[in-house]
Write a protein that holds these residues in place. Structure first.
Motif, PDB file in Angstrom:
ATOM      1  N   ALA A  21       0.715  -1.290   0.002  1.00  0.00           N
ATOM      2  CA  ALA A  21      -0.216  -0.002   0.005  1.00  0.00           C
ATOM      3  C   ALA A  21       0.908   1.359   0.026  1.00  0.00           C
ATOM      4  O   ALA A  21       0.542   2.217  -0.826  1.00  0.00           O
ATOM      5  CB  ALA A  21      -0.912   0.106   1.331  1.00  0.00           C
ATOM      6  N   LEU A  22       1.946   1.177   0.897  1.00  0.00           N
ATOM      7  CA  LEU A  22       2.731   2.231   0.966  1.00  0.00           C
ATOM      8  C   LEU A  22       3.524   2.599  -0.355  1.00  0.00           C
ATOM      9  O   LEU A  22       3.480   3.807  -0.945  1.00  0.00           O
ATOM     10  CB  LEU A  22       3.864   2.145   1.945  1.00  0.00           C
ATOM     11  CG  LEU A  22       4.966   3.046   1.889  1.00  0.00           C
ATOM     12  CD1 LEU A  22       4.483   4.530   2.307  1.00  0.00           C
ATOM     13  CD2 LEU A  22       6.021   2.851   3.073  1.00  0.00           C
ATOM     14  N   ALA A  23       3.922   1.370  -0.909  1.00  0.00           N
ATOM     15  CA  ALA A  23       4.485   1.578  -2.537  1.00  0.00           C
ATOM     16  C   ALA A  23       3.766   2.213  -3.375  1.00  0.00           C
ATOM     17  O   ALA A  23       4.249   3.104  -4.156  1.00  0.00           O
ATOM     18  CB  ALA A  23       5.282   0.288  -2.758  1.00  0.00           C
ATOM     19  N   GLY A  24       2.527   1.553  -3.340  1.00  0.00           N
ATOM     20  CA  GLY A  24       1.305   2.241  -4.322  1.00  0.00           C
ATOM     21  C   GLY A  24       1.308   3.780  -4.298  1.00  0.00           C
ATOM     22  O   GLY A  24       1.017   4.389  -5.250  1.00  0.00           O
ATOM     23  N   PHE A  25       1.071   4.191  -3.048  1.00  0.00           N
ATOM     24  CA  PHE A  25       0.914   5.322  -2.676  1.00  0.00           C
ATOM     25  C   PHE A  25       1.921   6.470  -3.007  1.00  0.00           C
ATOM     26  O   PHE A  25       1.847   7.355  -3.669  1.00  0.00           O
ATOM     27  CB  PHE A  25       0.686   5.975  -1.079  1.00  0.00           C
ATOM     28  CG  PHE A  25       0.538   7.150  -0.862  1.00  0.00           C
ATOM     29  CD1 PHE A  25      -0.487   7.887  -1.020  1.00  0.00           C
ATOM     30  CD2 PHE A  25       1.814   7.744  -0.113  1.00  0.00           C
ATOM     31  CE1 PHE A  25      -0.626   9.174  -0.534  1.00  0.00           C
ATOM     32  CE2 PHE A  25       1.665   9.182   0.223  1.00  0.00           C
ATOM     33  CZ  PHE A  25       0.525   9.899  -0.094  1.00  0.00           C
ATOM     34  N   LEU A  26       3.285   5.817  -2.955  1.00  0.00           N
ATOM     35  CA  LEU A  26       4.610   6.577  -3.283  1.00  0.00           C
ATOM     36  C   LEU A  26       4.594   6.690  -5.017  1.00  0.00           C
ATOM     37  O   LEU A  26       4.848   7.815  -5.338  1.00  0.00           O
ATOM     38  CB  LEU A  26       5.601   6.004  -2.549  1.00  0.00           C
ATOM     39  CG  LEU A  26       5.884   6.092  -1.299  1.00  0.00           C
ATOM     40  CD1 LEU A  26       7.039   5.284  -0.613  1.00  0.00           C
ATOM     41  CD2 LEU A  26       6.122   7.538  -0.874  1.00  0.00           C
ATOM     42  N   LEU A  27       4.234   5.468  -5.409  1.00  0.00           N
ATOM     43  CA  LEU A  27       4.264   5.405  -7.144  1.00  0.00           C
ATOM     44  C   LEU A  27       3.119   6.487  -7.610  1.00  0.00           C
ATOM     45  O   LEU A  27       3.238   7.439  -8.806  1.00  0.00           O
ATOM     46  CB  LEU A  27       4.090   4.275  -7.494  1.00  0.00           C
ATOM     47  CG  LEU A  27       5.299   3.163  -7.494  1.00  0.00           C
ATOM     48  CD1 LEU A  27       4.814   2.011  -7.967  1.00  0.00           C
ATOM     49  CD2 LEU A  27       6.439   3.740  -8.345  1.00  0.00           C
ATOM     50  N   GLU A  28       2.061   6.666  -6.941  1.00  0.00           N
ATOM     51  CA  GLU A  28       0.778   7.422  -7.354  1.00  0.00           C
ATOM     52  C   GLU A  28       1.172   8.902  -7.083  1.00  0.00           C
ATOM     53  O   GLU A  28       0.683   9.912  -7.919  1.00  0.00           O
ATOM     54  CB  GLU A  28      -0.457   7.051  -6.946  1.00  0.00           C
ATOM     55  CG  GLU A  28      -1.055   5.797  -7.123  1.00  0.00           C
ATOM     56  CD  GLU A  28      -2.177   5.204  -6.261  1.00  0.00           C
ATOM     57  OE1 GLU A  28      -2.579   6.168  -5.588  1.00  0.00           O
ATOM     58  OE2 GLU A  28      -2.664   4.188  -6.490  1.00  0.00           O
ATOM     59  N   THR A  29       2.122   9.175  -6.286  1.00  0.00           N
ATOM     60  CA  THR A  29       2.146  10.732  -6.048  1.00  0.00           C
ATOM     61  C   THR A  29       3.554  11.113  -6.501  1.00  0.00           C
ATOM     62  O   THR A  29       3.962  12.171  -6.229  1.00  0.00           O
ATOM     63  CB  THR A  29       2.247  10.584  -4.431  1.00  0.00           C
ATOM     64  OG1 THR A  29       3.099  10.046  -3.910  1.00  0.00           O
ATOM     65  CG2 THR A  29       0.862  10.469  -3.826  1.00  0.00           C
ATOM     66  N   THR A  30       4.124  10.304  -7.281  1.00  0.00           N
ATOM     67  CA  THR A  30       5.506  10.569  -7.771  1.00  0.00           C
ATOM     68  C   THR A  30       5.159  10.714  -9.348  1.00  0.00           C
ATOM     69  O   THR A  30       4.854  10.004 -10.222  1.00  0.00           O
ATOM     70  CB  THR A  30       6.577   9.568  -7.687  1.00  0.00           C
ATOM     71  OG1 THR A  30       6.755   9.175  -6.221  1.00  0.00           O
ATOM     72  CG2 THR A  30       7.839  10.159  -8.316  1.00  0.00           C
ATOM     73  N   SER A  31       5.363  12.062  -9.729  1.00  0.00           N
ATOM     74  CA  SER A  31       5.058  12.434 -11.165  1.00  0.00           C
ATOM     75  C   SER A  31       6.099  12.358 -12.082  1.00  0.00           C
ATOM     76  O   SER A  31       7.182  12.880 -11.698  1.00  0.00           O
ATOM     77  CB  SER A  31       4.379  13.710 -11.229  1.00  0.00           C
ATOM     78  OG  SER A  31       4.020  14.077 -12.562  1.00  0.00           O
ATOM     79  N   ILE A  32       6.003  11.457 -13.134  1.00  0.00           N
ATOM     80  CA  ILE A  32       7.226  11.771 -14.435  1.00  0.00           C
ATOM     81  C   ILE A  32       6.608  11.959 -15.457  1.00  0.00           C
ATOM     82  O   ILE A  32       7.435  12.060 -16.633  1.00  0.00           O
ATOM     83  CB  ILE A  32       8.020  10.312 -14.322  1.00  0.00           C
ATOM     84  CG1 ILE A  32       7.102   9.087 -14.791  1.00  0.00           C
ATOM     85  CG2 ILE A  32       8.605  10.009 -12.793  1.00  0.00           C
ATOM     86  CD1 ILE A  32       7.611   8.108 -15.196  1.00  0.00           C
ATOM     87  N   GLU A  33       5.499  12.783 -15.473  1.00  0.00           N
ATOM     88  CA  GLU A  33       4.862  13.051 -16.647  1.00  0.00           C
ATOM     89  C   GLU A  33       5.537  14.043 -17.660  1.00  0.00           C
ATOM     90  O   GLU A  33       5.449  13.777 -18.813  1.00  0.00           O
ATOM     91  CB  GLU A  33       3.318  13.623 -16.292  1.00  0.00           C
ATOM     92  CG  GLU A  33       2.414  12.429 -15.822  1.00  0.00           C
ATOM     93  CD  GLU A  33       1.005  13.124 -15.498  1.00  0.00           C
ATOM     94  OE1 GLU A  33       0.842  14.308 -15.581  1.00  0.00           O
ATOM     95  OE2 GLU A  33       0.212  12.511 -14.641  1.00  0.00           O
ATOM     96  N   ASN A  34       6.296  15.001 -16.726  1.00  0.00           N
ATOM     97  CA  ASN A  34       6.871  15.904 -17.660  1.00  0.00           C
ATOM     98  C   ASN A  34       8.566  15.724 -17.494  1.00  0.00           C
ATOM     99  O   ASN A  34       9.066  16.669 -17.925  1.00  0.00           O
ATOM    100  CB  ASN A  34       6.699  17.312 -16.817  1.00  0.00           C
ATOM    101  CG  ASN A  34       5.460  17.917 -16.490  1.00  0.00           C
ATOM    102  OD1 ASN A  34       4.556  17.627 -17.801  1.00  0.00           O
ATOM    103  ND2 ASN A  34       4.897  18.346 -15.606  1.00  0.00           N
TER     104      ASN A  34
END
Length: 76
Positions: A21-34
């Protein structure tokens, strides 16, 4: 305030499901879109994986087998 080292140690003490759950949260809140370098790297990786499958160098694993293995690991 805790440092990264202490946060990492604390996270390693979590039960498996909470780690995920923590890993998922961290991935979701880390943006590499730009990040064009990240996008280019992913495009390259995807192309390499498709090529390896097309050439028969690797084979896929059915989703059901992956999920069974993941559940088994999480139950430990």
């Amino acid at each position: 305030m805790k440092g990264l080292e202490q946060i990492t140690k604390d996270a390693m003490d979590l039960p498996p499901r909470q780690k995920i759950a923590l890993a998922g949260f961290l991935l979701e809140t880390t943006s590499i879109e730009n990040d064009p370098d990240a996008e280019a790297a992913w495009d390259h990786e995807i192309g390499e994986r498709i090529h390896a499958i097309d050439q028969g160098w690797v084979t896929g694993v059915p989703y059901s087998e992956v999920m069974t293995a993941a559940k088994r690991l999480l139950a430990q």
